[in-house]
Enzyme design. Structure first.
Site, PDB file in Angstrom:
ATOM      1  CE  LYS A  11      -3.703  -2.667   2.066  1.00 17.63           C
ATOM      2  NZ  LYS A  11      -4.888  -2.714   2.920  1.00 17.63           N
ATOM      3  CD  GLU A  97      -6.802  -0.113   1.196  1.00 16.39           C
ATOM      4  OE1 GLU A  97      -5.720   0.005   0.598  1.00 16.39           O
ATOM      5  OE2 GLU A  97      -6.946  -0.863   2.198  1.00 16.39           O
ATOM      6  CD  GLU A 167      -7.604  -7.746  -0.342  1.00 15.76           C
ATOM      7  OE1 GLU A 167      -6.647  -8.019   0.405  1.00 15.76           O
ATOM      8  OE2 GLU A 167      -7.719  -6.665  -0.941  1.00 15.76           O
ATOM      9  CB  SER A 213      -7.025  -8.973   9.611  1.00 12.69           C
ATOM     10  OG  SER A 213      -7.416  -7.613   9.652  1.00 12.69           O
TER      11      SER A 213
HETATM   12  P1  13P Z   1      -4.489  -6.165   5.839  1.00 16.28           P
HETATM   13  O1  13P Z   1      -3.730  -7.452   5.734  1.00 16.28           O
HETATM   14  O2  13P Z   1      -3.698  -5.046   6.444  1.00 16.28           O
HETATM   15  O3  13P Z   1      -5.819  -6.348   6.481  1.00 16.28           O
HETATM   16  O4  13P Z   1      -4.783  -5.690   4.328  1.00 16.28           O
HETATM   17  C1  13P Z   1      -5.327  -6.581   3.439  1.00 16.28           C
HETATM   18  C2  13P Z   1      -5.316  -5.959   2.102  1.00 16.28           C
HETATM   19  O5  13P Z   1      -6.051  -5.034   1.822  1.00 16.28           O
HETATM   20  C3  13P Z   1      -4.365  -6.488   1.112  1.00 16.28           C
HETATM   21  O6  13P Z   1      -4.620  -5.985  -0.155  1.00 16.28           O
END
Ligand code: 13P
Length: 255
Positions: A11, A97, A167, A213
């Site tokens: 990210k 996102e 996700e 997560s």
């Molecule tokens: P997290 O593992 O921080 O929850 O994020 C998952 C994610 O959005 C991977 O693209």
């Protein structure tokens, strides 16, 4: 047989120098990994430097997004050719996102998938429901719309060159993971959608990652589920040891 694919989505984290350091650590830690496909996705800015780090290793490079046009007046965007030139092999497309904050739609996801595939890179297509959608009983309709939108116009051969990341939005960055059962049910449903479009053989060949997560403590349980073929990892991918703590259990699993 499906591949177990574990990808770290960094990210908007890590400077270029920090990215090079983390990539170096991941390459070293992943040296003994044989069967799991290990992928890291730094920011655009760090991709070229990280490409040098992963060259010749068993760690693959992904971008976090792409534009569907070749070039032109699209301020702030990066094209697929530019990614290809520096050695990117996978592109994350349609992350929640992107959908929530930057106007990504199923139609733009589809355009990006086609563009990426035209240059022989592999799209990692992200789908998933919000908590409100799940509570409203709309899980299946949301996933159906997202899958059909992403795969619109793709032939079976193209579908075979994709990866899906399921996700659930409510599990991303929250510390709340879907239970093994919740995740498995959603994955089985997504595979059934692929089977309707392309037949059972194709559906059984497409890797479907879980994201939200995921961490070393819950990775083995999730990866053991019949239809979970890897992970797309956010927070836990920002340190080499926790990332490898998710990759390693995948080594002993075959699907
Ligand atoms: P997290 O593992 O921080 O929850 O994020 C998952 C994610 O959005 C991977 O693209």
């Amino acid at each position: 047989m499906r591949k177990i694919v574990i990808a770290g989505n960094w990210k908007m984290n890590k400077t270029v120098a920090e990215s090079v350091k983390l990539a170096t650590d991941v390459v070293a830690a992943a040296q003994g990994i044989r069967s799991v496909v290990v992928i890291i996705a730094p920011t655009y800015l760090a991709l070229a430097k990280v490409a040098e780090v992963v060259q010749g290793s068993n760690v693959k490079l992904a971008a976090q997004d792409v534009h569907w046009e070749n070039q032109g007046a699209f301020t702030g965007k990066v094209s697929a050719d530019m990614l290809k030139e520096i050695g990117v092999e996978y592109v994350i497309i349609g992350h929640s996102e992107q959908r929530t904050y930057f106007g990504e739609t199923d139609a733009t996801v589809n355009k990006k998938v086609r563009k990426v595939q035209s240059l022989d890179m592999t799209p990692i297509i992200c789908i998933g429901e919000t908590l409100a959608e799940r509570k409203d009983g709309r899980l299946e309709s949301v996933l159906t719309t997202q899958v059909n939108g992403a795969y619109e116009g793709l032939a079976a051969d193209d579908a075979l060159r994709t990866i899906i990341a399921y996700e659930p939005v409510w599990a991303i960055g929250t510390g709340v993971t879907a239970s093994d059962d919740e995740a498995q049910q959603a994955h089985a449903f997504v595979r059934s959608l692929l089977a309707i479009r392309y037949g059972e053989d194709v559906a059984q060949s497409i890797s479907i990652q879980y994201g939200g997560s995921m961490k070393p403590e819950n990775a083995a349980g999730l990866l053991a589920q019949t239809d979970i073929d890897g992970g797309l990892i956010g927070g836990a991918a920002l340190k080499a040891d926790s990332f490898l703590g998710i990759v390693t259990p995948g080594e002993s699993i075959s699907k």
